[in-house]
Design an enzyme around this catalytic site. Structure first.
Site, PDB file in Angstrom:
ATOM      1  N   SER A   1       0.901  -1.210  -0.047  1.00 42.88           N
ATOM      2  CA  SER A   1      -0.060  -0.045   0.210  1.00 42.88           C
ATOM      3  C   SER A   1       0.783   1.327  -0.057  1.00 42.88           C
ATOM      4  O   SER A   1       0.451   2.344  -0.087  1.00 42.88           O
ATOM      5  CB  SER A   1      -0.941   0.140   1.242  1.00 42.88           C
ATOM      6  OG  SER A   1      -0.282  -0.142   2.397  1.00 42.88           O
ATOM      7  N   HIS A   2       2.343   1.298   0.102  1.00 39.95           N
ATOM      8  CA  HIS A   2       3.026   2.255   0.229  1.00 39.95           C
ATOM      9  C   HIS A   2       4.262   1.975  -0.697  1.00 39.95           C
ATOM     10  O   HIS A   2       5.279   2.912  -0.497  1.00 39.95           O
ATOM     11  CB  HIS A   2       3.360   2.704   1.729  1.00 39.95           C
ATOM     12  CG  HIS A   2       2.227   3.210   2.353  1.00 39.95           C
ATOM     13  ND1 HIS A   2       1.022   2.405   2.898  1.00 39.95           N
ATOM     14  CD2 HIS A   2       1.702   4.513   2.417  1.00 39.95           C
ATOM     15  CE1 HIS A   2       0.261   2.988   3.494  1.00 39.95           C
ATOM     16  NE2 HIS A   2       0.488   4.536   3.042  1.00 39.95           N
TER      17      HIS A   2
ATOM     18  N   ARG B   1       2.154   4.150  -5.059  1.00 43.58           N
ATOM     19  CA  ARG B   1       2.211   5.566  -4.508  1.00 43.58           C
ATOM     20  C   ARG B   1       2.518   6.566  -5.596  1.00 43.58           C
ATOM     21  O   ARG B   1       2.684   7.800  -5.616  1.00 43.58           O
ATOM     22  CB  ARG B   1       2.957   5.855  -3.370  1.00 43.58           C
ATOM     23  CG  ARG B   1       2.017   5.031  -2.111  1.00 43.58           C
ATOM     24  CD  ARG B   1       0.991   5.744  -1.789  1.00 43.58           C
ATOM     25  NE  ARG B   1       0.214   5.095  -0.749  1.00 43.58           N
ATOM     26  CZ  ARG B   1      -1.040   5.569  -0.462  1.00 43.58           C
ATOM     27  NH1 ARG B   1      -1.650   6.782  -0.527  1.00 43.58           N
ATOM     28  NH2 ARG B   1      -1.413   4.611   0.775  1.00 43.58           N
TER      29      ARG B   1
ATOM     30  N   ASP C   1      -4.710   0.727   1.078  1.00 38.30           N
ATOM     31  CA  ASP C   1      -5.490  -0.662   0.793  1.00 38.30           C
ATOM     32  C   ASP C   1      -6.766  -0.522   0.417  1.00 38.30           C
ATOM     33  O   ASP C   1      -7.308  -1.272  -0.557  1.00 38.30           O
ATOM     34  CB  ASP C   1      -5.267  -1.595   1.965  1.00 38.30           C
ATOM     35  CG  ASP C   1      -4.134  -2.281   2.294  1.00 38.30           C
ATOM     36  OD1 ASP C   1      -3.277  -2.608   1.075  1.00 38.30           O
ATOM     37  OD2 ASP C   1      -3.424  -2.330   3.402  1.00 38.30           O
TER      38      ASP C   1
HETATM   39  N1  LIG Z   1       2.141   7.857   5.722  1.00 43.43           N
HETATM   40  C1  LIG Z   1       0.725   7.765   6.353  1.00 43.43           C
HETATM   41  O1  LIG Z   1       0.101   8.753   6.520  1.00 43.43           O
HETATM   42  C2  LIG Z   1       0.217   6.500   6.364  1.00 43.43           C
HETATM   43  C3  LIG Z   1       0.874   5.261   6.526  1.00 43.43           C
HETATM   44  N2  LIG Z   1       0.476   3.975   6.482  1.00 43.43           N
HETATM   45  C4  LIG Z   1       1.242   2.823   6.508  1.00 43.43           C
HETATM   46  O2  LIG Z   1       0.512   1.731   5.809  1.00 43.43           O
HETATM   47  C5  LIG Z   1       1.016   0.463   6.457  1.00 43.43           C
HETATM   48  C6  LIG Z   1       0.137  -0.419   6.460  1.00 43.43           C
HETATM   49  O3  LIG Z   1      -0.699  -0.199   7.736  1.00 43.43           O
HETATM   50  P1  LIG Z   1      -1.820  -1.220   8.180  1.00 43.43           P
HETATM   51  O4  LIG Z   1      -2.619  -1.712   7.194  1.00 43.43           O
HETATM   52  O5  LIG Z   1      -2.503  -0.712   9.540  1.00 43.43           O
HETATM   53  O6  LIG Z   1      -0.682  -2.394   8.622  1.00 43.43           O
HETATM   54  P2  LIG Z   1      -1.115  -4.082   8.749  1.00 43.43           P
HETATM   55  O7  LIG Z   1      -2.303  -4.304   9.607  1.00 43.43           O
HETATM   56  O8  LIG Z   1      -0.863  -4.714   7.604  1.00 43.43           O
HETATM   57  O9  LIG Z   1       0.056  -4.437   9.844  1.00 43.43           O
HETATM   58  C7  LIG Z   1       0.294  -3.899  11.068  1.00 43.43           C
HETATM   59  C8  LIG Z   1       1.349  -4.681  11.790  1.00 43.43           C
HETATM   60  O10 LIG Z   1       1.014  -5.734  12.211  1.00 43.43           O
HETATM   61  C9  LIG Z   1       1.934  -6.629  11.812  1.00 43.43           C
HETATM   62  N3  LIG Z   1       0.993  -8.021  11.542  1.00 43.43           N
HETATM   63  C10 LIG Z   1       0.162  -8.198  10.504  1.00 43.43           C
HETATM   64  N4  LIG Z   1      -0.139  -9.232  10.715  1.00 43.43           N
HETATM   65  C11 LIG Z   1       0.351  -9.980  11.841  1.00 43.43           C
HETATM   66  C12 LIG Z   1       0.334 -11.200  12.249  1.00 43.43           C
HETATM   67  N5  LIG Z   1      -0.485 -12.102  11.732  1.00 43.43           N
HETATM   68  N6  LIG Z   1       1.062 -11.430  13.344  1.00 43.43           N
HETATM   69  C13 LIG Z   1       2.021 -10.490  13.975  1.00 43.43           C
HETATM   70  N7  LIG Z   1       1.973  -9.199  13.206  1.00 43.43           N
HETATM   71  C14 LIG Z   1       1.423  -8.941  12.245  1.00 43.43           C
HETATM   72  C15 LIG Z   1       2.515  -6.153  10.811  1.00 43.43           C
HETATM   73  O11 LIG Z   1       3.966  -6.695  10.497  1.00 43.43           O
HETATM   74  P3  LIG Z   1       4.485  -7.234   9.031  1.00 43.43           P
HETATM   75  O12 LIG Z   1       4.510  -6.001   8.289  1.00 43.43           O
HETATM   76  O13 LIG Z   1       5.605  -8.023   9.306  1.00 43.43           O
HETATM   77  O14 LIG Z   1       3.318  -7.994   8.313  1.00 43.43           O
HETATM   78  C16 LIG Z   1       2.607  -4.729  10.820  1.00 43.43           C
HETATM   79  O15 LIG Z   1       3.642  -4.320  11.721  1.00 43.43           O
HETATM   80  C17 LIG Z   1       1.826   0.908   7.563  1.00 43.43           C
HETATM   81  O16 LIG Z   1       3.280   0.780   7.101  1.00 43.43           O
HETATM   82  C18 LIG Z   1       1.668   2.267   7.770  1.00 43.43           C
HETATM   83  O17 LIG Z   1       2.821   3.110   8.272  1.00 43.43           O
HETATM   84  C19 LIG Z   1      -0.957   3.753   6.828  1.00 43.43           C
HETATM   85  C20 LIG Z   1      -1.726   5.038   7.076  1.00 43.43           C
HETATM   86  C21 LIG Z   1      -1.315   6.145   6.795  1.00 43.43           C
HETATM   87  O1  LIG Z   2      -2.766   4.516   3.218  1.00 41.47           O
HETATM   88  C1  LIG Z   2      -2.956   5.470   3.923  1.00 41.47           C
HETATM   89  O2  LIG Z   2      -3.733   5.309   4.712  1.00 41.47           O
HETATM   90  C2  LIG Z   2      -2.253   6.844   3.861  1.00 41.47           C
HETATM   91  N1  LIG Z   2      -1.153   6.808   3.217  1.00 41.47           N
HETATM   92  C3  LIG Z   2      -0.047   7.810   2.807  1.00 41.47           C
HETATM   93  C4  LIG Z   2      -0.463   9.105   3.520  1.00 41.47           C
HETATM   94  C5  LIG Z   2      -2.170   9.169   3.364  1.00 41.47           C
HETATM   95  C6  LIG Z   2      -2.653   8.051   4.113  1.00 41.47           C
END
Ligand SMILES: NC(=O)C1=CN([C@@H]2O[C@H](COP(=O)(O)OP(=O)(O)OC[C@H]3O[C@@H](n4cnc5c(N)ncnc54)[C@H](OP(=O)(O)O)[C@@H]3O)[C@@H](O)[C@H]2O)C=CC1
Ligand SMILES: O=C(O)C1=NCCCC1
Length: 355
Positions: free
Chosen positions: A64-65, A69, A205
């Site tokens: 997703s990143h 992007r 996502d």
């Molecule tokens: N810049 C921004 O503004 C934003 C950025 N993001 C980014 O999006 C990405 C995805 O976020 P999100 O969808 O919440 O993440 P996920 O729900 O995919 O994962 C969250 C964390 O949980 C871990 N994890 C997932 N499944 C398991 C499991 N079964 N057992 C143990 N650990 C687990 C992942 O590790 P692993 O990676 O090893 O699977 C990760 O560290 C992040 O990197 C976040 O920084 C999100 C929102 C905004």
């Molecule tokens: O996936 C998200 O949520 C975001 N990622 C990058 C910045 C905006 C929100």
């Protein structure tokens, strides 16, 4: 025990996209992305930093990143919403507090401009805070914090994004997807790093689900009338995501608005207004880092104790720790190349201006 967060379930639906395609060497992907950034007006330094960051996300399976992007980065640069040549300023607000103004540039170059002095502060004081404002963060957080843990430090990072998450029980989007990341050294192994949005799913996502024609998991979002929906397009078109875990995730989203925006001087997610910049996609908000030298705890065995705790967690039945999936994928893609679909590769080459 379930292995699935809603984001993980959504990502699994795109496993084909992430795992099949032409293998591209990490260095070649960095070089291709660097050319795209340069072509769209960034300085050489900014191009190198963003290319490395984005390619690292693709390498580690942060789909997703990753390169998904790139059109968004380009849209923000072309529309004039972000300054790809911004010169950040770094100001000492105390012996253990750095204030960084990214000057409407990307976060990572501002962060790296302050990082050496920040590390000195952490070593001198046992803890330090870095508050970044006027900054565009469009990536995962783990690339920012994992290196601290490799240097023996404990790191926390918080960033807010743009309003697309309703408070628990609410109707209007107030919060961003607001991720936080935590990294700690582990004796004898890779750092334990978790990096997660405060929402049920990352907005990225949801966008991938919309593009691929998949439903999102029930309980992730609402439509423009506040009704529960599994249609990603309804979430994106006037609807919103929910915080993860009800009011508990809502409180974390709130905390992140406070730490990343109120405290740094960055914008709240609901204040991000890019309507005058069609094509812009990078939210301009704020980011906070707190980094701690665990040796100051005086146990003399910090990383060993963390390793012991992880052993207990696994012994109790959790099959893996956060970060382990990424490390495994990193080892695989550094060996075999990063799979990119022909369509994605063609899109990137076109953005780089290749014939
Ligand atoms: N810049 C921004 O503004 C934003 C950025 N993001 C980014 O999006 C990405 C995805 O976020 P999100 O969808 O919440 O993440 P996920 O729900 O995919 O994962 C969250 C964390 O949980 C871990 N994890 C997932 N499944 C398991 C499991 N079964 N057992 C143990 N650990 C687990 C992942 O590790 P692993 O990676 O090893 O699977 C990760 O560290 C992040 O990197 C976040 O920084 C999100 C929102 C905004
Ligand atoms: O996936 C998200 O949520 C975001 N990622 C990058 C910045 C905006 C929100």
């Amino acid at each position: 025990m379930s292995d699935e967060t809603p984001s993980r379930r959504a990502a699994a639906a795109f496993a084909q996209t992430a795992e099949t395609g032409t293998p591209v060497a990490f260095a070649d992907l960095v070089a291709l992305l660097e050319r795209i950034f340069l072509r769209h007006g960034t300085s050489e330094r900014v191009a190198a930093i963003l290319a490395e960051n984005c390619a690292s996300c693709e390498r580690d399976g942060s789909t997703s990143h990753g390169v998904f992007r790139i059109p968004g980065y380009v849209g923000s640069l072309k529309s004039g919403w972000v300054d790809g040549r911004a010169e950040p300023t770094v100001e000492e607000a105390g012996p253990a507090f750095l204030r960084v103004d990214a000057a409407n540039g990307f976060t990572q170059p501002a962060f790296l401009a302050a990082r050496d002095r920040f590390l000195e502060m952490v070593r001198d004081n046992g803890v330090a805070v870095m508050a970044i404002r006027n900054s565009h963060h469009f990536s995962a957080l783990w690339p920012d914090v994992e290196p601290f843990a490799r240097e023996g430090l404990v790191a926390l990072s918080f960033v807010n994004s743009f309003a697309c998450v309703v408070p628990s029980g609410g109707k209007a989007a107030v919060y961003g997807t607001n991720p936080m990341a935590f990294a700690t050294p582990v004796a004898g192994g890779d750092p334990m790093v978790f990096d997660q949005a405060a929402s049920s799913m990352a907005n990225g996502d949801v966008r991938i689900a919309a593009r691929e024609g998949h439903a999102i998991p029930a309980g992730s979002g609402v439509d423009r009338d506040g009704k529960p929906t599994t249609d990603p397009k309804a979430v994106l078109d006037g609807g919103a995501l929910l915080p993860f875990g009800g009011h508990k995730g809502g409180s974390i989203a709130f905390m992140i608005e406070v730490l990343a925006a109120a405290l740094t001087g960055g914008k709240y997610s609901r204040e991000v207004d890019w309507s005058a910049h069609p094509g812009a996609e990078t939210p301009c908000t704020g980011q906070l880092f707190i980094v701690i030298d665990p040796e100051r705890g005086g146990t003399g065995a910090f990383a060993d104790r963390v390793a012991g705790l992880i052993g207990d967690v696994k012994e109790a039945g959790q099959d893996r720790m956060p970060g382990e999936r990424r490390y495994a994928r990193r080892a695989r893609t550094l060996r075999d190349g990063i799979p990119l679909t022909p369509a994605r590769l063609a899109e990137l080459r076109a953005l780089a201006g290749d014939a």
